[in-house]
Motif scaffolding. Sequence first.
Motif, PDB file in Angstrom:
ATOM      1  N   THR A 317       0.833  -1.195   0.000  1.00 29.07           N
ATOM      2  CA  THR A 317       0.000   0.000   0.000  1.00 29.07           C
ATOM      3  C   THR A 317       0.871   1.249   0.000  1.00 29.07           C
ATOM      4  N   GLY A 318       0.268   2.372  -0.375  1.00 35.22           N
ATOM      5  CA  GLY A 318       1.036   3.612  -0.461  1.00 35.22           C
ATOM      6  C   GLY A 318       1.881   3.615  -1.704  1.00 35.22           C
ATOM      7  N   LEU A 319       3.044   4.214  -1.629  1.00 32.55           N
ATOM      8  CA  LEU A 319       3.956   4.288  -2.772  1.00 32.55           C
ATOM      9  C   LEU A 319       4.919   3.123  -2.697  1.00 32.55           C
ATOM     10  N   SER A 320       4.575   2.045  -3.390  1.00 32.63           N
ATOM     11  CA  SER A 320       5.363   0.823  -3.296  1.00 32.63           C
ATOM     12  C   SER A 320       5.382   0.128  -4.645  1.00 32.63           C
ATOM     13  N   SER A 321       6.554  -0.361  -5.024  1.00 30.97           N
ATOM     14  CA  SER A 321       6.701  -1.057  -6.307  1.00 30.97           C
ATOM     15  C   SER A 321       6.550  -2.557  -6.154  1.00 30.97           C
ATOM     16  N   GLY A 322       6.318  -3.034  -4.958  1.00 26.70           N
ATOM     17  CA  GLY A 322       6.164  -4.466  -4.716  1.00 26.70           C
ATOM     18  C   GLY A 322       6.002  -4.728  -3.238  1.00 26.70           C
ATOM     19  N   PRO A 323       5.554  -5.925  -2.853  1.00 22.50           N
ATOM     20  CA  PRO A 323       5.311  -6.213  -1.434  1.00 22.50           C
ATOM     21  C   PRO A 323       6.592  -6.177  -0.602  1.00 22.50           C
ATOM     22  N   HIS A 324       6.571  -5.398   0.453  1.00 20.61           N
ATOM     23  CA  HIS A 324       7.713  -5.331   1.369  1.00 20.61           C
ATOM     24  C   HIS A 324       7.286  -4.593   2.627  1.00 20.61           C
ATOM     25  N   LEU A 325       8.092  -4.687   3.658  1.00 20.19           N
ATOM     26  CA  LEU A 325       7.895  -3.905   4.873  1.00 20.19           C
ATOM     27  C   LEU A 325       8.939  -2.806   4.917  1.00 20.19           C
ATOM     28  N   HIS A 326       8.485  -1.574   5.041  1.00 19.79           N
ATOM     29  CA  HIS A 326       9.391  -0.467   5.308  1.00 19.79           C
ATOM     30  C   HIS A 326       9.458  -0.303   6.822  1.00 19.79           C
ATOM     31  N   LEU A 327      10.619  -0.580   7.399  1.00 18.29           N
ATOM     32  CA  LEU A 327      10.824  -0.435   8.842  1.00 18.29           C
ATOM     33  C   LEU A 327      11.608   0.843   9.107  1.00 18.29           C
ATOM     34  N   GLY A 328      10.951   1.802   9.750  1.00 16.27           N
ATOM     35  CA  GLY A 328      11.637   3.010  10.168  1.00 16.27           C
ATOM     36  C   GLY A 328      11.917   2.953  11.650  1.00 16.27           C
ATOM     37  N   MET A 329      13.037   3.510  12.071  1.00 19.78           N
ATOM     38  CA  MET A 329      13.366   3.586  13.496  1.00 19.78           C
ATOM     39  C   MET A 329      13.829   4.993  13.814  1.00 19.78           C
ATOM     40  N   TYR A 330      13.357   5.496  14.957  1.00 21.42           N
ATOM     41  CA  TYR A 330      13.650   6.869  15.350  1.00 21.42           C
ATOM     42  C   TYR A 330      14.127   6.907  16.797  1.00 21.42           C
ATOM     43  N   LYS A 331      15.155   7.715  17.045  1.00 24.96           N
ATOM     44  CA  LYS A 331      15.667   7.921  18.406  1.00 24.96           C
ATOM     45  C   LYS A 331      15.525   9.402  18.729  1.00 24.96           C
ATOM     46  N   ASN A 332      14.680   9.704  19.719  1.00 26.69           N
ATOM     47  CA  ASN A 332      14.396  11.091  20.082  1.00 26.69           C
ATOM     48  C   ASN A 332      13.946  11.911  18.872  1.00 26.69           C
ATOM     49  N   GLY A 333      13.104  11.282  18.031  1.00 26.79           N
ATOM     50  CA  GLY A 333      12.528  11.974  16.891  1.00 26.79           C
ATOM     51  C   GLY A 333      13.396  12.034  15.659  1.00 26.79           C
ATOM     52  N   VAL A 334      14.583  11.432  15.706  1.00 24.17           N
ATOM     53  CA  VAL A 334      15.515  11.466  14.574  1.00 24.17           C
ATOM     54  C   VAL A 334      15.609  10.069  13.962  1.00 24.17           C
ATOM     55  N   ALA A 335      15.478   9.989  12.634  1.00 20.11           N
ATOM     56  CA  ALA A 335      15.563   8.704  11.945  1.00 20.11           C
ATOM     57  C   ALA A 335      16.968   8.131  12.065  1.00 20.11           C
ATOM     58  N   ILE A 336      17.059   6.844  12.419  1.00 17.27           N
ATOM     59  CA  ILE A 336      18.350   6.156  12.515  1.00 17.27           C
ATOM     60  C   ILE A 336      18.254   4.822  11.784  1.00 17.27           C
ATOM     61  N   ASP A 337      19.381   4.202  11.546  1.00 20.63           N
ATOM     62  CA  ASP A 337      19.426   2.909  10.874  1.00 20.63           C
ATOM     63  C   ASP A 337      19.003   1.813  11.854  1.00 20.63           C
ATOM     64  N   ALA A 338      17.874   1.173  11.583  1.00 19.07           N
ATOM     65  CA  ALA A 338      17.359   0.138  12.488  1.00 19.07           C
ATOM     66  C   ALA A 338      18.348  -1.007  12.656  1.00 19.07           C
ATOM     67  N   LEU A 339      19.044  -1.375  11.584  1.00 15.60           N
ATOM     68  CA  LEU A 339      19.966  -2.505  11.664  1.00 15.60           C
ATOM     69  C   LEU A 339      21.145  -2.219  12.583  1.00 15.60           C
ATOM     70  N   SER A 340      21.501  -0.955  12.741  1.00 12.74           N
ATOM     71  CA  SER A 340      22.616  -0.618  13.637  1.00 12.74           C
ATOM     72  C   SER A 340      22.232  -0.872  15.089  1.00 12.74           C
TER      73      SER A 340
END
Length: 396
Positions: A317-340
């Motif tokens: 759903t939304g703006l997507s070219s194929g099925p996937h999960l977009h995982l966002g992570m935020y620390k104190n309101g700032v986007a960070i790399d979830a894998l880190s």
Amino acid sequence: MRKVIIFTILFINTLLGAQIEELSWPRGETFLTFLEKYKIPLNLYYDLEKEDKELCSEIQAENNYFLYTEDNGDLNQVLIPVSSDIQLHIYKDSSNNYKFQTLPIDYVENSEFVAIEINESISNDIFKVTGNSYLSAIVQSLFKGSDVNFRKMQKGDFIAIQYTQKSYLGKPFGMPEISSAMVQINKKPYYRFKYSKDDKYYDEKGVGFTQTFFFQIPLAYSRISSHFTNKRYHPVLKRYRAHLGTDFAAPTGRNIYAAGDGKIEFVGTQGGYGKTIIINHQNGYKTLYGHQNGFAKGIRQGQMIKKGEHIGYVGSTGLSSGPHLHLGMYKNGVAIDALSVIKKPQTDGLEAKEKASFLANSQNIIKRFEKEIANENRTLPNKFERTKDRSEINVM
């Protein structure tokens, strides 16, 4: 093509007497409603690439942005920060057509070491010296759950802090990061020192006082189709790109699980991310789960959720070219790399081989605290370091 500093882009018109407004992004405002408000053609958004449309969904309510309007009320240009390093820029070109680009944020990072005598209250005294409204709350949170009682502080006691703070256009930007702190209560000192490998705070003896928060990858995925990038210059397109999340490719309908314990803050549709869930965790973390096909039964805003609990289904759903999960992570309101964060090794404390170095460094900081407390000329903070980051960009 000419090279300019980003600061110049917004303020070139101030030389002609224009006024720049610093505004707070209203709750409920979207990128599209913002365009409508200023009568900007909506195709400016619809013609963007998918990656840039997703960035438009990253605008955080109540974050400050910078607006310049002409005498007739028409928008001339606007800068909207969406992370600690990237911002959206809408501007009129020489043909009076509106254009969109992403730019690096031209921030300055200050590292400061301050000792503050208590005369009125912790909040007032820290603010008077540093001008920072967040430091007091952060300092008090570092000592939460210990035997430190701030109500027993007396006039003449001290607080000492070593911290870094980004500033943008002359004002604090984002949250300050405290690396060490000392609180003196009834002349007795208490310490906290941050250990970079686990983001925990320890006292001068190496005893830990905060818990490190660990997450799990929230689904079984086929591959990572797009990694987190905060600020990347594209050599072919000759502009800055960003992707403030990690995309996990997986079949439609596959289960999505909560990456950690927390409280569901949002369930619904959010711009380019389509069907989205946002979970508020402890220690200032939030996670966002975008492009879902649907939500698990019973999922609702305000619900407490456990790590590994089923929350939704992979979709497009939304703006997507194929099925996937977009995982966002935020620390104190700032986007960070979830894998880190997810891949960070779990530690229960300081390892023996690193403890000696940590304790020695802590003692050096304590000596600096003591020296600054003894310094009677401390009306203003001593700025030991000034690191400036002024990125050059190319403007057509």
